[in-house]
Structure formats: C-alpha cells, structure tokens
Write an enzyme that holds these catalytic residues in place. Structure first.
Site, short mmCIF file in Angstrom:
data_model
loop_
_atom_site.label_atom_id
_atom_site.label_comp_id
_atom_site.label_asym_id
_atom_site.label_seq_id
_atom_site.Cartn_x
_atom_site.Cartn_y
_atom_site.Cartn_z
N LYS A 145 10.29 -0.30 13.34
CA LYS A 145 10.74 -0.08 11.94
C LYS A 145 11.83 0.98 11.94
O LYS A 145 12.86 0.83 11.29
CB LYS A 145 9.58 0.42 11.08
CG LYS A 145 8.58 -0.63 10.67
CD LYS A 145 7.58 0.01 9.70
CE LYS A 145 6.32 -0.80 9.54
NZ LYS A 145 5.27 -0.13 8.80
N LYS A 153 0.84 -1.20 0.00
CA LYS A 153 0.00 0.00 0.00
C LYS A 153 0.88 1.25 0.00
O LYS A 153 0.69 2.16 -0.79
CB LYS A 153 -0.92 -0.02 1.23
CG LYS A 153 -1.86 1.15 1.26
CD LYS A 153 -2.72 1.19 2.50
CE LYS A 153 -3.43 2.53 2.53
NZ LYS A 153 -4.18 2.76 3.76
N GLU A 158 -3.48 -6.49 15.54
CA GLU A 158 -3.01 -5.20 15.01
C GLU A 158 -4.11 -4.15 15.13
O GLU A 158 -3.84 -2.95 15.17
CB GLU A 158 -2.53 -5.33 13.55
CG GLU A 158 -1.55 -4.21 13.18
CD GLU A 158 -0.92 -4.35 11.79
OE1 GLU A 158 -1.67 -4.46 10.80
OE2 GLU A 158 0.31 -4.34 11.68
N GLU A 184 10.77 -4.84 3.72
CA GLU A 184 10.81 -6.25 3.29
C GLU A 184 10.38 -6.38 1.82
O GLU A 184 11.02 -7.08 1.02
CB GLU A 184 9.85 -7.09 4.15
CG GLU A 184 10.26 -7.24 5.60
CD GLU A 184 9.66 -6.17 6.51
OE1 GLU A 184 9.41 -5.03 6.05
OE2 GLU A 184 9.46 -6.48 7.70
O1 LIG Z 1 1.27 -2.61 2.32
P1 LIG Z 1 2.43 -2.02 2.98
O2 LIG Z 1 2.40 -0.53 2.95
O3 LIG Z 1 3.72 -2.56 2.41
O4 LIG Z 1 2.42 -2.40 4.49
C1 LIG Z 1 2.51 -3.72 4.92
C2 LIG Z 1 2.02 -3.88 6.33
O5 LIG Z 1 2.79 -3.13 7.24
C3 LIG Z 1 1.98 -2.56 8.26
O6 LIG Z 1 1.86 -1.21 8.03
C4 LIG Z 1 2.51 -2.72 9.64
O7 LIG Z 1 3.55 -3.59 9.77
C5 LIG Z 1 0.65 -3.30 8.06
O8 LIG Z 1 -0.42 -2.66 8.62
C6 LIG Z 1 0.61 -3.42 6.58
O9 LIG Z 1 -0.36 -4.31 6.13
#
Ligand SMILES: O=P(O)(O)OC[C@H]1O[C@](O)(CO)[C@@H](O)[C@@H]1O
Length: 550
Positions: free
Chosen positions: A516, A206, A353, A212
């Site tokens: 993070k 998102k 969460e 990662e």
């Molecule tokens: O879709 P993104 O922005 O890579 O985030 C991955 C995940 O990391 C988080 O923000 C928290 O670790 C989750 O809520 C989310 O689904």
C-alpha cells in the site's frame, strides 16, 4: 510453553507420519466397517464426514494432545472473553460478541459491549425497514431500488458472498451490487446501470482510509452530483459504515448516516457487524439476524464441545496434520452449490490473511509450515478443470466438499434430477479421491482391446489413479441464513485454532502494508508529486513507459 516442534505430541506425530504414508485409506475402510460412523458428527445444523482422511485413532489422539499442549481451551476462552489477543495491534478480537444472543454480557476493558452491539443492530434494522417500506426515499421522492455497496477486503467479500449464497431469500424489489476494485471500469459499469433518483450508496471501510474505497466513493459522489442532484441530497443517498466516524464526517458523510463498528472487529471477521448492512438490505433484517444466530450456535458448540467432538477443532487439526506432517501446501474448497460459488474466495481471504505468516507471537521465525494456500471452485465445473491435478498429481491436496441436501427450487421440472446428479458427483468424487484405481484394475480392463502387451502396460500406467487423497464432506439440510452463519463461523474458528497451534497472531495483516505504502509513492511519482529517482531501475522504467503511453 515448549517450542511447538519440541512438544511430545509433535514428536509422536512425526513418528506416525511415515507409517501413515504407507497406508491406503481403502484398507482403513476395509479393516474398520464403523469408520464412517466413528469419524462424523453434527454441529449447529451441519454434518461433517471426516472419515476419508489419512488418519488413525492414534494420530487423532496425538492431534488433540497437541491442541492441549498448546493450551487451546484457554486460548478459546481468552478470545471469547475479550482479552487483547491481537497483540501486535493491542486489540481484542470480539466478532463473536456481534452474534452473541445468549443474553450474557461480554466484557471488554471493564465494560459490557453488548448494549453497543444491540444498538447498532437496531440501527441496521430500522434503516433496512425504512428502505424496504419506502419511508426512506431518494431526493426526488422515488423509492430506493438499487444499493451500490462500496468497500474492499473484509468490508466487501463477506457481504458479497452471503448475499450471493442466500439469493433465494432476496428482497425482490431491491438490487444490491458490490464494487471493490479501484479499476475504474467496474464502478463505471455499475454507475451506467444506476439512476441517481433511486440508488443508495453504502460506503464500508473500517479505517475510512482505504484507497480503493475512498476513490470509488468519490467517483460515485461526483457521478451523483453530475446527474442533477445537489449537495444537500447526498444525505439521502450516501451512508457509511466505519469505526473512524471522524474521518467519515470529514469525507462529507452526515453523522446520522454513519453506522459505527468497534475497533475490536477485524476486517475479515466483520460481516456480523454493521458491515453486514448490505446483507440486511438485500435479504431483510430477519434473515441477517438468522445468519448471526446460526453463527452463534457454532460459537456455542466451539466453546463447549470436547476437542475430539468439536467440528472446528477437528477440521483445524486435520489441516495441521496435512500441512506439517504429510507435505500438503494447499487446501481446496469445493462447494457443490452454485450459489455458494464465492465461498472459496471468502475462505481464501479469511485463512490466508489470518495465517499467511511466519513469525510467532513473540516475534521469532517459525520452524514449521503455517497457513496453506486456499483455493477451489464450484462443483461440478471444477471436475472438468483442475480435478485432474488433484486426482493424479503427486501433490497431496486435502479437499472440503460442501453440499446442501435440499435446494429451494426443487419444485421445478427436472430440478430433482439435477440435484440427484449434483449429489452423485459430489459423493462420487470423494470416493474416487479416496479409493483411486489400481494399475491391476486398469490393466485388466484393457484385455481384448487388441493392444500389445507394451501398449497395455503403458496405457494402464496412465489410467492408474493413486487415490488416498483426503477429503472432508460437509452437508447441510439446506443453505439458509442459519446454516450459512454456522458454516462461516466454522471456518473462522478453524483458522483461529490453527493460528493458536502455530503460535501466530491470526488477527493482524502487516504483510499488506508495504505494498500500500509503495503504491501510494508510485502514484505520487506518476502524478508528478514525487521524483522517480528514488525508485529502482525496473520501477522507474515501468513508470516512464506508462507516462509516455497515457
Ligand atoms: O475496511 P477497510 O479499513 O477499508 O479495510 C479494507 C481491508 O483492507 C485490509 O486492511 C488489508 O488489505 C483488510 O484487512 C481490510 O478488510
């Protein structure tokens, strides 16, 4: 609005709790032959038996009164109508719009979001079909045979457990695998099984800034180019799903290969959006749409049914009862269906969460328990592992048992016997948890065993099962896309209701940010871009040890 712990219903529930703690469910069933009938209901293709719970009619009445005192019906309306209920991030929470097949508009900031939702669904459909009918091919003209879905958290777990749970619906010609962890051995293992000619990478993030996912995508891209493909070939093999299109383009994604998602979709609620692209690729678009429609059916039930006949509300309020009045700290999920084995991990993320917080919407510390620890595992394996603790420890652990009546492979030899056994274990465990076995029963069974009186007393004590362990049993005809959609939506709404009662924002996740941030700083220290002096002594020593050894 009164403080939660000062509401009339809360105070009344506090009075009920010591009385109920002295009652045994065995007696509740004996005194009320209609209990199972009274405390069960159907909704959106699911059947819930909640009769094996430590509640009386008075307790249930107070729980629904509590929901009313917390203005739950108005809060449900606020979520579905696009109010910015995620106050700490200033966002609406509209995952329900992604599966809105009512034909009615969903307004957000004065604009109907449905045309945009349908447009993205059409893009998912068209791309899925292009892969399946082989009009979209790899750079050497080969059909796509493998999809590597890269993402983490909400951009991974939903699509993964759905494709796993609906394995019988899989499109045979296409294999879809998931990579989430930044641990390089996972992507290395996956890439070792891929051919650059026929592999498609779907990068889901998102924010498009998750460490990662970015690193795994970079590794995948480097591997792809190292296989002899050129930069111009990337567009045929890499697509992205993100709400941050600019960042995705900056990363090197062709704009036409980006599936958008809206800011008002929370990560752990996003499998219904273009984040579900791997589901559509694995199972076919029609199955993806059926999943959305099943969830929509649960949405309708949640909005329309009175609180006392509302499945998500009932499950949520029972959870409140155990967490806040009966001393429970955790909640176990027990799917009796191998393909649904990933569901406890999915709900763990969804629930923990969302409600693993202790600050109210107005920023005050709560004075009551909030989200429980969610855990579990598949039956019957779990019976031979952690069930001992549920049966005989002195911790109350409410459980949800999940079971499909029909499974798709019953025509095979012996399968009906397997399934009968699975059913008998599932129902038998709920019975054992509820009724237990008294000391007297255990003692009696030891007569004529040659044991001394003292030995009989001791052994009977070990064998005694207190029972009175609460459980819900959720049964569905079969686990198909529609019933799975309804099941996931059921738990989403359960979590939402509990967040409303506890006065939490169930849609932010500030607790993950510090880790993070510090992780990034430690990386800078490990890679020599930052001095380690600023870190505490323990972290400095760990970094030094790692750097010396590597
Ligand atoms: O879709 P993104 O922005 O890579 O985030 C991955 C995940 O990391 C988080 O923000 C928290 O670790 C989750 O809520 C989310 O689904």
């Amino acid at each position: 609005m009164n403080k939660l712990t000062q509401t009339d219903a809360w105070i009344s529930l506090e009075h009920h709790a010591p009385l109920v703690k002295r009652q045994h469910m065995r007696d509740m069933f004996k005194t009320d032959p209609l209990r199972a009938e009274k405390y069960s209901l159907h909704a959106a293709g699911l059947f819930l038996d909640y009769s094996k719970n430590r509640v009386s009619a008075d307790v249930l009445d107070d729980l629904y009164a509590l929901a009313n005192e917390r203005l739950l019906p108005a809060k449900i309306k606020a979520m579905f109508s696009g109010e910015k209920i995620n106050t700490s991030e200033g966002r609406a929470v509209l995952h329900t719009a992604l599966r809105n097949f009512s034909g009615k508009p969903v307004m957000f900031d004065g604009k109907d979001v449905m045309p945009e939702v349908m447009e993205t669904l059409q893009k998912v459909k068209a791309f899925t079909q292009a892969i399946h009918n082989k009009t979209h091919r790899g750079y050497t003209g080969k059909a796509i045979k493998k999809v590597v879905a890269i993402g983490i958290g909400g951009s991974f777990l939903g699509p993964k457990i759905v494709t796993q749970a609906l394995k019988p619906c899989k499109v045979a010609a296409l294999e879809v695998v998931f990579v989430a962890n930044v641990d390089g051995c996972h992507i290395a293992d996956v890439l070792a099984q891929c051919s650059a000619h026929d592999t498609l990478f779907v990068m889901s993030s998102k924010s498009f800034s998750t460490q990662e996912t970015l690193q795994n995508a970079l590794s995948a891209k480097a591997w792809f180019l190292a296989q002899g493909a050129g930069k111009k070939d990337i567009a045929k093999h890499f697509v992205a799903v993100s709400s941050n299109v600019a960042k995705a383009v900056e990363f090197g994604m062709a704009e036409s290969n980006i599936f958008p998602m809206a800011d008002w979709v929370g990560g752990r609620y996003s499998l219904w959006s273009a984040i579900g692209l791997p589901i559509s690729l694995a199972l076919g678009y029609d199955h993806f749409e059926a999943l959305l429609k099943g969830a929509h059916e649960m949405d309708c039930h949640f909005q329309e049914a009175p609180l006392a006949q509302n499945m998500p509300v009932i499950m949520a309020m029972l959870g409140i009862w155990y967490r806040n009045f009966m001393g429970a700290q955790s909640h176990a999920l027990l799917p009796y269906y191998h393909y649904l084995r990933g569901f406890p991990a999915y709900v763990q993320q969804l629930d923990m969460e969302s409600n693993g917080k202790a600050t109210t919407l107005k920023g005050k510390a709560v004075d009551h328990g909030t989200g429980p620890i969610i855990w579990g595992g598949e039956g019957t394996n779990a019976q031979h592992s952690f069930f001992q603790l549920i049966h005989q420890s002195n911790m109350p652990i409410p459980c949800d048992f999940l079971f499909p009546v029909k499974v798709p492979y019953l025509d095979q030899a012996q399968q009906q016997t397997h399934h009968d056994m699975l059913a008998s274990n599932c129902f038998g465990q709920t019975q054992a948890l509820m009724q237990g076995k008294t000391f007297e029963q255990c003692y009696k069974e030891l007569a004529n065993t040659g044991l001394s009186e003292k030995e009989m007393q001791t052994l009977a004590a070990h064998k005694t099962m207190p029972g009175n362990n609460p459980s819900n049993t959720l049964i569905f005809d079969e686990l198909n896309p529609a019933s799975l959609g309804a099941l996931i939506a059921l738990y989403e709404h359960k979590v939402f209701v509990q967040g409303c009662i506890w006065d939490l924002n169930s849609f932010d996740q500030w607790g993950v940010e510090l880790g993070k941030d510090l992780g990034n700083k430690v990386l800078d220290m490990i890679q020599g871009r930052m001095n380690i002096d600023g870190a505490d002594a323990s972290t400095q020593a760990l970094i030094k040890r790692f750097k010396q050894a590597k």
